[in-house]
Design a protein around this motif. Structure first.
Motif, PDB file in Angstrom:
ATOM      1  N   LYS A   1       0.835  -1.201   0.000  1.00 22.65           N
ATOM      2  CA  LYS A   1       0.000   0.000   0.000  1.00 22.65           C
ATOM      3  C   LYS A   1       0.869   1.249   0.000  1.00 22.65           C
ATOM      4  N   ILE A   2       0.580   2.148  -0.938  1.00 22.23           N
ATOM      5  CA  ILE A   2       1.229   3.468  -0.977  1.00 22.23           C
ATOM      6  C   ILE A   2       0.113   4.502  -1.057  1.00 22.23           C
ATOM      7  N   GLU A   3       0.214   5.523  -0.207  1.00 18.25           N
ATOM      8  CA  GLU A   3      -0.788   6.591  -0.222  1.00 18.25           C
ATOM      9  C   GLU A   3      -0.104   7.909  -0.547  1.00 18.25           C
ATOM     10  N   ASN A   4      -0.724   8.662  -1.451  1.00 19.19           N
ATOM     11  CA  ASN A   4      -0.206   9.961  -1.867  1.00 19.19           C
ATOM     12  C   ASN A   4      -1.405  10.861  -2.142  1.00 19.19           C
ATOM     13  N   ASN A   5      -1.387  12.066  -1.608  1.00 17.08           N
ATOM     14  CA  ASN A   5      -2.500  13.013  -1.795  1.00 17.08           C
ATOM     15  C   ASN A   5      -3.846  12.418  -1.367  1.00 17.08           C
ATOM     16  N   GLY A   6      -3.823  11.543  -0.366  1.00 13.23           N
ATOM     17  CA  GLY A   6      -5.053  10.932   0.123  1.00 13.23           C
ATOM     18  C   GLY A   6      -5.606   9.831  -0.755  1.00 13.23           C
ATOM     19  N   ILE A   7      -4.863   9.421  -1.775  1.00 14.18           N
ATOM     20  CA  ILE A   7      -5.294   8.371  -2.694  1.00 14.18           C
ATOM     21  C   ILE A   7      -4.386   7.165  -2.505  1.00 14.18           C
ATOM     22  N   VAL A   8      -4.986   5.991  -2.381  1.00 14.31           N
ATOM     23  CA  VAL A   8      -4.250   4.761  -2.123  1.00 14.31           C
ATOM     24  C   VAL A   8      -3.973   4.022  -3.430  1.00 14.31           C
ATOM     25  N   CYS A   9      -2.764   3.485  -3.539  1.00 14.41           N
ATOM     26  CA  CYS A   9      -2.373   2.628  -4.661  1.00 14.41           C
ATOM     27  C   CYS A   9      -1.862   1.304  -4.113  1.00 14.41           C
ATOM     28  N   ALA A  10      -2.042   0.255  -4.903  1.00 14.83           N
ATOM     29  CA  ALA A  10      -1.481  -1.051  -4.574  1.00 14.83           C
ATOM     30  C   ALA A  10      -0.331  -1.325  -5.536  1.00 14.83           C
ATOM     31  N   VAL A  11       0.862  -1.480  -4.987  1.00 11.60           N
ATOM     32  CA  VAL A  11       2.043  -1.760  -5.800  1.00 11.60           C
ATOM     33  C   VAL A  11       2.265  -3.268  -5.820  1.00 11.60           C
ATOM     34  N   VAL A  12       2.339  -3.826  -7.016  1.00  9.70           N
ATOM     35  CA  VAL A  12       2.537  -5.259  -7.189  1.00  9.70           C
ATOM     36  C   VAL A  12       4.017  -5.585  -7.063  1.00  9.70           C
ATOM     37  N   ASN A  13       4.329  -6.556  -6.214  1.00  6.61           N
ATOM     38  CA  ASN A  13       5.688  -7.082  -6.066  1.00  6.61           C
ATOM     39  C   ASN A  13       5.620  -8.586  -6.299  1.00  6.61           C
ATOM     40  N   SER A  14       6.583  -9.109  -7.036  1.00  7.64           N
ATOM     41  CA  SER A  14       6.551 -10.530  -7.346  1.00  7.64           C
ATOM     42  C   SER A  14       7.933 -11.015  -7.745  1.00  7.64           C
ATOM     43  N   ASN A  15       8.070 -12.313  -7.816  1.00  2.00           N
ATOM     44  CA  ASN A  15       9.281 -12.937  -8.340  1.00  2.00           C
ATOM     45  C   ASN A  15       9.028 -13.567  -9.696  1.00  2.00           C
ATOM     46  N   GLU A  16       7.799 -13.392 -10.191  1.00  2.36           N
ATOM     47  CA  GLU A  16       7.421 -13.985 -11.475  1.00  2.36           C
ATOM     48  C   GLU A  16       6.325 -13.156 -12.124  1.00  2.36           C
ATOM     49  N   ILE A  17       6.056 -13.438 -13.386  1.00  3.52           N
ATOM     50  CA  ILE A  17       5.007 -12.734 -14.118  1.00  3.52           C
ATOM     51  C   ILE A  17       3.667 -13.018 -13.439  1.00  3.52           C
ATOM     52  N   VAL A  18       2.915 -11.957 -13.147  1.00  2.00           N
ATOM     53  CA  VAL A  18       1.627 -12.133 -12.474  1.00  2.00           C
ATOM     54  C   VAL A  18       0.440 -11.857 -13.394  1.00  2.00           C
ATOM     55  N   ILE A  19       0.659 -11.092 -14.456  1.00  2.00           N
ATOM     56  CA  ILE A  19      -0.432 -10.820 -15.402  1.00  2.00           C
ATOM     57  C   ILE A  19      -0.099 -11.529 -16.705  1.00  2.00           C
ATOM     58  N   THR A  20      -0.817 -12.630 -16.938  1.00  2.00           N
ATOM     59  CA  THR A  20      -0.599 -13.438 -18.133  1.00  2.00           C
ATOM     60  C   THR A  20      -1.790 -13.411 -19.073  1.00  2.00           C
ATOM     61  N   ASP A  21      -2.960 -13.053 -18.540  1.00  2.00           N
ATOM     62  CA  ASP A  21      -4.189 -13.011 -19.327  1.00  2.00           C
ATOM     63  C   ASP A  21      -5.189 -12.115 -18.606  1.00  2.00           C
ATOM     64  N   ALA A  22      -6.379 -11.978 -19.179  1.00  2.00           N
ATOM     65  CA  ALA A  22      -7.379 -11.076 -18.604  1.00  2.00           C
ATOM     66  C   ALA A  22      -7.796 -11.517 -17.201  1.00  2.00           C
ATOM     67  N   GLN A  23      -7.912 -12.821 -16.974  1.00  2.00           N
ATOM     68  CA  GLN A  23      -8.334 -13.305 -15.657  1.00  2.00           C
ATOM     69  C   GLN A  23      -7.293 -13.006 -14.585  1.00  2.00           C
ATOM     70  N   SER A  24      -6.023 -13.218 -14.889  1.00  2.00           N
ATOM     71  CA  SER A  24      -4.986 -12.933 -13.889  1.00  2.00           C
ATOM     72  C   SER A  24      -4.909 -11.434 -13.610  1.00  2.00           C
ATOM     73  N   ALA A  25      -5.135 -10.612 -14.630  1.00  2.00           N
ATOM     74  CA  ALA A  25      -5.156  -9.158 -14.425  1.00  2.00           C
ATOM     75  C   ALA A  25      -6.317  -8.764 -13.527  1.00  2.00           C
ATOM     76  N   LEU A  26      -7.469  -9.388 -13.743  1.00  2.00           N
ATOM     77  CA  LEU A  26      -8.636  -9.119 -12.900  1.00  2.00           C
ATOM     78  C   LEU A  26      -8.396  -9.604 -11.475  1.00  2.00           C
ATOM     79  N   ASP A  27      -7.702 -10.719 -11.324  1.00  2.00           N
ATOM     80  CA  ASP A  27      -7.355 -11.226  -9.992  1.00  2.00           C
ATOM     81  C   ASP A  27      -6.496 -10.209  -9.231  1.00  2.00           C
ATOM     82  N   VAL A  28      -5.550  -9.585  -9.928  1.00  2.00           N
ATOM     83  CA  VAL A  28      -4.713  -8.558  -9.294  1.00  2.00           C
ATOM     84  C   VAL A  28      -5.586  -7.390  -8.833  1.00  2.00           C
ATOM     85  N   LEU A  29      -6.495  -6.950  -9.695  1.00  2.00           N
ATOM     86  CA  LEU A  29      -7.378  -5.837  -9.357  1.00  2.00           C
ATOM     87  C   LEU A  29      -8.254  -6.171  -8.148  1.00  2.00           C
ATOM     88  N   MET A  30      -8.826  -7.357  -8.136  1.00  2.00           N
ATOM     89  CA  MET A  30      -9.706  -7.742  -7.024  1.00  2.00           C
ATOM     90  C   MET A  30      -8.912  -7.934  -5.729  1.00  2.00           C
TER      91      MET A  30
END
Length: 120
Positions: free
Chosen positions: A5-34
């Motif tokens: 979690k990173i917050e700037n100007n009162g707005i929160v962002c989620a920074v993805v950290n990984s040791n491997e590719i996490v977005i491989t298709d639309a479903q995995s991208a949606l999983d990250v968002l959820m």
């Protein structure tokens, strides 16, 4: 995958950290968002381009359009950071340029710029 979690100007962002590719298709991208929505409480995603399959950057495959349409449909916003200088595709360069003019999808060089774009 880990979300920070990173917050700037009162707005929160989620920074993805990984040791491997996490977005491989639309479903995995949606999983990250959820995951960001339920674990961090935000729909603002910051991700290093190295955690996204290279197919995303080949526009003719349609993966970028599919993923980004899902994000927009679910109210998500994403900033992808990394080095884009080695790409020679004019359609990709045009896509990046047009995306950066909008409010939901950004392609920038650094994580700091990514957070800034989503929190301005």
């Amino acid at each position: 995958m880990e979300l920070t979690k990173i917050e700037n100007n009162g707005i929160v962002c989620a920074v993805v950290n990984s040791n491997e590719i996490v977005i491989t298709d639309a479903q995995s991208a949606l999983d990250v968002l959820m995951s960001a929505k339920y674990d961090i409480g935000t729909k603002n995603i910051v991700v290093d381009k190295k955690w996204i399959t290279e197919d995303f950057f080949i526009l003719s495959k349609g993966l970028a359009g599919e993923i980004l349409q899902k994000y927009v449909n679910y109210g998500g916003r994403i900033a992808i950071y990394g080095d884009y200088s080695h790409y020679t595709s004019k359609p990709l360069k045009d896509f990046i340029y047009e995306s950066n003019r909008g409010r939901d999808v950004f392609f920038v060089a650094t994580q700091e710029e990514a957070v800034e774009m989503l929190t301005r």
